[in-house]
Scaffold this active site. Structure first.
Site, short mmCIF file in Angstrom:
data_model
loop_
_atom_site.label_atom_id
_atom_site.label_comp_id
_atom_site.label_asym_id
_atom_site.label_seq_id
_atom_site.Cartn_x
_atom_site.Cartn_y
_atom_site.Cartn_z
N CYS A 30 -0.08 8.94 4.36
CA CYS A 30 -0.67 7.60 4.44
C CYS A 30 0.36 6.57 4.88
O CYS A 30 1.55 6.87 5.00
CB CYS A 30 -1.24 7.19 3.07
SG CYS A 30 -2.56 8.28 2.47
N HIS A 56 -2.74 1.83 1.93
CA HIS A 56 -2.99 1.48 0.52
C HIS A 56 -1.73 0.91 -0.12
O HIS A 56 -0.67 0.81 0.51
CB HIS A 56 -3.48 2.70 -0.27
CG HIS A 56 -2.53 3.87 -0.28
ND1 HIS A 56 -1.29 3.84 -0.89
CD2 HIS A 56 -2.65 5.13 0.22
CE1 HIS A 56 -0.71 5.00 -0.77
NE2 HIS A 56 -1.50 5.81 -0.09
#
Length: 462
Positions: free
Chosen positions: A160, A152
């Protein structure tokens, strides 16, 4: 005349390349992009796609190399072989090298994942997002847990792979266009590093080495074929490009079925492994007696701390593991590991002590009780000796009075009187224990009265 024409064409090509280079999405003001989930790839990238014999909507593969901090976009040419089209520097990834094992460990996933259109999130709180697909069948079979692990924007990570908003705008467009072209699933290869002979030798002493050797088979087959390998799971392990016999199927937790490698791939793998073994032997001589120190997330962040200035507070680049890591002798590594363990232990002990002990302000606010003068005087007065248990069953016959001695307070447990230690010892035979003398003030009438007391009265403390 011909050379003039060539010069003119060369000049025009260079000018076009310079113009297109400035039109990449890296230079786009993302705050002004209104159609982020449908924003087109730049003219420069589209021209590069055509020049490489690719189609705009042809399939892609995403490869992440954690240690190098790189995300690569590979795209299929018209001959169905994949070629690296674009490379991005990952802005932030949390944890250290190694797979994600459980929820909350801050590790970014490692493994082979299948992404579908369902994994695209145009309304992410982190600008745009692509779910990594963790946990996959391998992770589930090995009871690894975690959720919402993404690629992202926003450059902030907790498990992430986080890019800048401009980067994820472009990566998202690559995936969107491939799905529009009919690609059913995009393979994501999340790897610890480029799995070359030198890197494998450098990391040979890692606790994750066996897991990485398993991933390396898929890495090697992609390097040979330039096509994403077919991935299955059996016996809680990855298997790549294996053909099961008959109608057998792969069970992630069950035994692997009879299977084989396609002959052409097996032959190519044999030659590849021979060259690899030679390179690995050379690398082992280079790293003999040495070990690579894998840096912590905090050590990586320290290298890029200045980058956070004038940015949003959530912007948190994590730096390069290659730059923050270092090669140590095994003795130096063991000393460093011991020092870190001792520091961590001391910090934990200090934390526990702070949680148990009240602060000075809390201690001052607690009233200190004053002794009760009545109880103090009573406690100081000499107490008559208690009756022994077996005296309850005595005949009550009066013996010659003898003043009871007043023993001094024992200085230690070893000097305590037999009566004071009696609670912690097994009772001896009555004949072995001195019978305490009756109180000379006791009269026969009182003895008769005492003998008539109810049974429960014998248990009242005198």
């Amino acid at each position: 005349m011909r050379w003039k024409t060539s010069a003119i064409l060369l000049t025009a090509a260079l000018a076009l390349a310079a113009c297109n280079a400035s039109e990449t999405l890296e230079s786009v003001d993302v705050s002004k992009v209104q159609d982020k989930d449908d924003h087109p790839l730049s003219p420069a990238i589209l021209a590069d796609i055509r020049a490489r014999g690719m189609d705009r909507n042809s399939p892609i593969m995403i490869r992440i190399l954690k240690e190098e901090g790189v995300l690569e976009i590979w795209k299929a040419r018209r001959d169905n072989r994949f070629e690296k089209l674009k490379e991005y520097q990952i802005c932030a990834w949390s944890g250290r090298l190694g797979p994600k094992v459980k929820e909350g460990d801050r590790q970014a996933p490692e493994g082979f994942y299948s992404l579908s259109p369902y994994h695209l999130n145009p309304r992410s709180s982190y600008y745009l997002a692509i779910n990594t697909g963790f946990p996959n069948r391998f992770d589930a079979a090995n009871r690894r847990t975690g959720s919402n692990l993404m690629i992202h924007g926003a450059c902030s990570s907790s498990g992430c792979y986080s890019m800048t908003d401009a980067q994820i705008l472009e990566i998202y467009a690559f995936a969107r266009d491939a799905f529009k072209g009919g690609q059913q699933t995009i393979q994501l290869q999340a790897l610890p590093f480029r799995m070359t002979a030198e890197n494998m030798a450098r990391h040979r002493l890692s606790e994750h080495n066996e897991f990485w050797k398993m991933l390396k088979v898929g890495y090697d087959q992609f390097e040979i074929t330039k096509r994403p390998p077919e991935v299955n799971v059996c016996e809680k392990k990855y298997v790549f490009n294996q053909q099961p016999e008959g109608n057998a199927k792969f069970n992630p937790t069950g035994a692997c079925p009879p299977m084989s490698t396609p002959p052409a791939l097996a032959s190519a793998m044999k030659s590849y492994e021979l060259a690899y073994a030679k390179d690995y032997g050379k690398a082992m001589k280079k790293y003999d007696g040495k070990i690579w120190y894998d840096p912590t997330e905090a050590e990586r962040k320290a290298l890029v701390a200045k980058q956070r200035k004038a940015n949003d507070l959530a912007y948190a680049p994590t730096g390069s593991a290659l730059k923050a890591g270092k090669l140590l002798s095994i003795e130096e590594f063991e000393k460093a590991a011991m020092a870190k363990a001792e520091a961590a232990k001391a910090a934990e002990e200090a934390r526990q002590a702070a949680a148990v002990q009240p602060s000075a302000a809390q201690a001052a606010s607690v009233p200190v009780p004053t002794p009760n003068p009545v109880k103090s005087e009573t406690a100081a007065a000499p107490q008559p000796p208690k009756k022994s248990f077996w005296n309850i069953f005595g005949s009550g016959r009066q013996q010659a009075a003898e003043p009871a001695p007043q023993p001094a307070a024992p200085a230690s447990a070893a000097q305590a009187s037999p009566q004071s230690r009696q609670q912690d010892q097994t009772p001896q035979a009555v004949s072995d224990v001195a019978v305490p003398q009756p109180n000379p003030t006791t009269t026969p009438e009182n003895l008769q009265t005492a003998a008539k007391k109810p049974f429960w009265k014998f248990w009242v403390t005198q």
